[in-house]
Every structure is written in structure tokens, then in C-alpha cells.
Design a protein around this motif. Structure first.
Motif, short mmCIF file in Angstrom:
data_model
loop_
_atom_site.label_atom_id
_atom_site.label_comp_id
_atom_site.label_asym_id
_atom_site.label_seq_id
_atom_site.Cartn_x
_atom_site.Cartn_y
_atom_site.Cartn_z
N LYS A 177 -5.57 6.91 -12.00
CA LYS A 177 -5.99 7.94 -13.00
C LYS A 177 -5.01 8.92 -13.85
CE LYS A 177 -8.99 8.93 -8.81
NZ LYS A 177 -9.30 9.94 -7.85
N GLU A 178 -3.60 8.52 -13.52
CA GLU A 178 -2.73 9.23 -14.24
C GLU A 178 -2.55 8.55 -15.39
OE1 GLU A 178 0.78 10.76 -11.90
OE2 GLU A 178 2.15 9.34 -13.33
N VAL A 179 -2.52 7.39 -15.65
CA VAL A 179 -2.29 6.54 -16.63
C VAL A 179 -3.43 5.84 -17.48
CG1 VAL A 179 0.14 5.84 -16.17
CG2 VAL A 179 -1.81 4.48 -15.45
N ALA A 180 -4.64 6.14 -17.22
CA ALA A 180 -5.84 5.57 -17.75
C ALA A 180 -6.00 5.91 -19.13
CB ALA A 180 -7.10 6.09 -17.10
N ALA A 181 -5.75 7.09 -19.50
CA ALA A 181 -5.52 7.43 -21.18
C ALA A 181 -4.87 6.76 -21.74
CB ALA A 181 -5.46 9.07 -21.16
N ASP A 182 -3.67 6.12 -21.46
CA ASP A 182 -2.57 5.41 -22.01
C ASP A 182 -3.15 4.04 -22.22
OD1 ASP A 182 -0.60 7.55 -22.30
OD2 ASP A 182 -0.33 7.22 -20.35
N GLY A 183 -4.26 3.40 -21.65
CA GLY A 183 -4.83 2.13 -21.74
C GLY A 183 -4.10 1.43 -20.94
N ILE A 184 -3.61 1.93 -19.66
CA ILE A 184 -3.12 1.18 -18.54
C ILE A 184 -3.88 1.18 -17.26
CG2 ILE A 184 -1.03 0.81 -16.96
CD1 ILE A 184 0.48 2.49 -19.14
N ARG A 185 -4.40 -0.03 -17.03
CA ARG A 185 -5.08 -0.20 -15.54
C ARG A 185 -4.33 -0.54 -14.53
NH1 ARG A 185 -7.93 -4.26 -15.31
NH2 ARG A 185 -7.07 -5.48 -16.92
N VAL A 186 -4.31 -0.07 -13.36
CA VAL A 186 -3.70 -0.11 -12.20
C VAL A 186 -4.74 -0.44 -11.13
CG1 VAL A 186 -2.06 0.95 -10.57
CG2 VAL A 186 -2.13 1.64 -13.17
N ASN A 187 -4.50 -1.63 -10.49
CA ASN A 187 -5.39 -2.16 -9.16
C ASN A 187 -4.50 -2.53 -8.41
OD1 ASN A 187 -8.16 -1.59 -10.41
ND2 ASN A 187 -7.12 -2.93 -12.15
N ALA A 188 -5.11 -3.08 -7.26
CA ALA A 188 -4.28 -3.66 -6.17
C ALA A 188 -5.24 -4.74 -5.65
CB ALA A 188 -4.03 -2.70 -4.96
N VAL A 189 -4.45 -5.82 -5.11
CA VAL A 189 -5.09 -6.78 -4.44
C VAL A 189 -4.66 -6.80 -2.88
CG1 VAL A 189 -5.32 -9.45 -3.89
CG2 VAL A 189 -5.30 -8.43 -6.01
N ALA A 190 -5.45 -6.64 -1.69
CA ALA A 190 -5.03 -6.44 -0.47
C ALA A 190 -5.39 -7.82 0.37
CB ALA A 190 -5.85 -5.57 0.31
N PRO A 191 -4.37 -8.74 0.54
CA PRO A 191 -4.58 -10.00 1.11
C PRO A 191 -4.91 -9.70 2.81
CG PRO A 191 -2.74 -10.14 -0.30
CD PRO A 191 -3.02 -8.56 -0.05
N GLY A 192 -5.30 -10.86 3.33
CA GLY A 192 -5.29 -10.77 4.73
C GLY A 192 -4.40 -11.83 5.08
N VAL A 193 -4.70 -12.46 6.29
CA VAL A 193 -3.55 -13.68 6.78
C VAL A 193 -3.51 -14.84 5.75
CG1 VAL A 193 -2.74 -15.03 8.64
CG2 VAL A 193 -4.11 -13.01 8.96
N ILE A 194 -2.47 -14.94 5.12
CA ILE A 194 -2.19 -16.01 4.28
C ILE A 194 -1.07 -17.12 4.63
CG2 ILE A 194 -1.66 -16.61 1.76
CD1 ILE A 194 -4.30 -14.65 2.16
N TRP A 195 -1.44 -18.26 4.41
CA TRP A 195 -0.46 -19.30 4.59
C TRP A 195 0.78 -19.19 3.91
CZ3 TRP A 195 -0.04 -22.07 8.83
CH2 TRP A 195 -1.20 -22.38 9.53
N THR A 196 1.99 -18.44 4.14
CA THR A 196 3.06 -18.39 3.33
C THR A 196 4.22 -18.22 4.60
OG1 THR A 196 3.42 -15.65 3.63
CG2 THR A 196 1.98 -16.91 1.64
N GLU A 197 5.41 -18.04 3.79
CA GLU A 197 6.79 -18.10 4.59
C GLU A 197 7.18 -16.69 5.20
OE1 GLU A 197 9.84 -19.87 2.59
OE2 GLU A 197 8.94 -21.70 2.29
N PHE A 198 5.88 -15.63 5.02
CA PHE A 198 6.22 -14.56 5.28
C PHE A 198 6.19 -14.26 6.78
CE2 PHE A 198 4.10 -10.39 6.44
CZ PHE A 198 5.03 -9.45 5.93
#
Length: 249
Positions: A177-198
Motif C-alpha cells: 500500500k505504501e509504494v503502489a503509487a510509485d508503480g511498485i508491486r509487493v507480493n509474497a509466496v508462502a511455501p509449504g514443505v519443500i524438498w530443499t537443504e533447509f
């Protein structure tokens, strides 16, 4: 957006970060790949990015850095701009899960370090990205890698990590909401359990599969596809979105 967008990916040397970098290169993004300590892994990831990006003209630079250090963040973005062009995208991906276990047994120093990387690091990188995107006037996109843990809580594993990802979700909504007027979009991806070294236990994804509606853990490329969409023109009306990619959890 310019022919080859310039996207900074933190924690890009392995796992989800490496998959994101490779997928974005396939879509034509130049990649500034930030990594913390494993130079060999970073170069291996960068080689894959360059090979994948050969068809689209995408290039890749690597920068060793710590997202929780302001000067390192500045150096990452300055390198990206100097070698690839004005930054148009950021993927906040670098994160720490440790310490693992009940909160009552958690080490304070380890928790503090995790919160520095998982929250302060995201804020510092986003702050710098916004400054650069606003200065050029071209706008851009930010995708924060959150986690399904933000709403599941991760009891007995890493409640502090879940709390940090909850902060990432709040940051995503407020900043969008803070930067929408500047043409900047801010989103997120919320992964579940993923096959990684994490995972501290390499077999944890397999062990948790029975509790996932799709009956399996996810793959890094499935997260990368979501990130790529959010940074694409196809998602031009999406901002403040937290896209859950967790197999139904």
C-alpha cells in the motif's frame, strides 16, 4: 519494463533461491545472486542461471553478502546496477530456520541471528530496492518468500521462524500500500514443505507428506513458478497478495 529486467535474488545459491534464479533467467531476467558463504554453491547456481538464460540474453552476477548488514545490501544492489542495469525486481529469499526445537530450549543468540536475517534482512533489501526503483521512476516488483509456517505456527520446531514469517506477511501487505503509487508491486509466496537443504532432517519432507492434502512435499521449481508469475506482467493487478503454495496445508 525493459527487455531484460534486472532482479536481485537473495539466498540464491541453493534450494528455492537457485530455482527462482534459474526460472527468472528463462523468462529473460538478468540476475544478481546474493549468497552468504558457500562460493562453490553460488557459482554452480550461477552457471545454471547463465546456461538457462543464454536463449533470452539473461546474465548473472554473484555477490557474497549478509542481508542483515546494511553495507552488504547496498553493495549487492550497487553491483547489480553497475553490471546489469537498473534494478527492477527483488526476491527476498535468504532465511534461517535454526534453532530447531521447542522455544523453551532455544538459544537466544541463534534466535536473534535468525530474526535479523528473516525480518531485518527483508526490510533492508526492500528499503534499498524501493529507493532504487523510485529513483529511476520505472517502478518494479518485490516478492517476499514467506512460509505456510506463518499461519501454522510450527510448534515444537521453530516458533520463532513462524513468527518471523508472520512479520514478513504483514510487511508485504503494508508495504504494498505504501509504494503502489510509485508503480511498485509487493507480493509474497508462502511455501509449504519443500524438498530443499533447509531441513535439519533431510527426510523431513517425506515424513510430513501424509499430513499434506496433496500427499507430497513440493519442489523448488513449483515455488519458482509462483514467483515468476508475480514478477510478470500477467500479475500486473496483484499487489499485497500472499500466494500460498503449500499442497493444501
Amino acid at each position: 519494463m525493459q527487455h531484460n529486467p534486472v532482479t536481485v535474488v537473495t539466498g540464491g545459491s541453493r534450494g528455492i533461491g537457485a530455482a527462482i534464479s534459474t526460472r527468472l533467467a528463462a523468462d529473460g531476467h538478468h540476475i544478481a545472486l546474493g549468497y552468504h558463504s558457500d562460493a562453490d554453491a553460488a557459482e554452480k547456481a550461477a552457471a545454471q542461471v547463465r546456461a538457462t538464460g543464454a536463449a533470452t540474453g539473461a546474465r548473472c552476477v554473484t555477490v557474497q553478502m549478509d542481508t542483515a548488514e546494511e553495507t552488504d545490501v547496498d553493495r549487492l544492489f550497487e553491483t547489480a546496477a553497475a553490471e546489469l542495469g537498473p534494478v527492477t525486481g527483488l526476491v527476498n529469499n535468504a532465511g534461517i530456520g535454526a534453532p530447531v526445537g521447542p522455544l523453551a530450549e532455544a538459544d537466544v543468540a541463534a534466535m536473534r541471528r535468525a530474526l535479523d536475517v528473516n525480518v531485518l534482512g527483508y526490510l533492508l533489501c526492500a528499503r534499498r530496492a524501493i529507493r532504487d526503483m523510485t529513483r529511476t521512476g520505472a517502478g518494479g516488483g518485490i516478492v517476499n518468500i514467506s512460509s505456510a509456517a506463518a499461519t501454522l505456527g510450527a510448534p515444537g520446531e521453530y516458533v520463532h521462524y513462524a513468527a518471523a514469517k508472520g512479520a514478513v506477511d504483514t510487511m508485504t501487505v503494508g508495504l504494498s500500500k505504501e509504494v503502489a503509487a510509485d508503480g511498485i508491486r509487493v507480493n509474497a509466496v508462502a511455501p509449504g514443505v519443500i524438498w530443499t537443504e533447509f531441513h535439519a532432517d533431510p527426510e523431513r519432507p517425506a515424513k510430513l507428506a501424509a499430513g499434506i492434502p496433496l500427499a507430497r512435499a513440493g519442489r523448488p521449481d513449483e515455488i519458482a513458478a509462483a514467483v515468476a508469475w508475480l514478477l510478470s506482467d500477467d500479475a500486473s493487478y496483484a499487489t499485497g497478495t500472499i500466494l500460498r503454495v503449500a499442497g493444501g496445508r
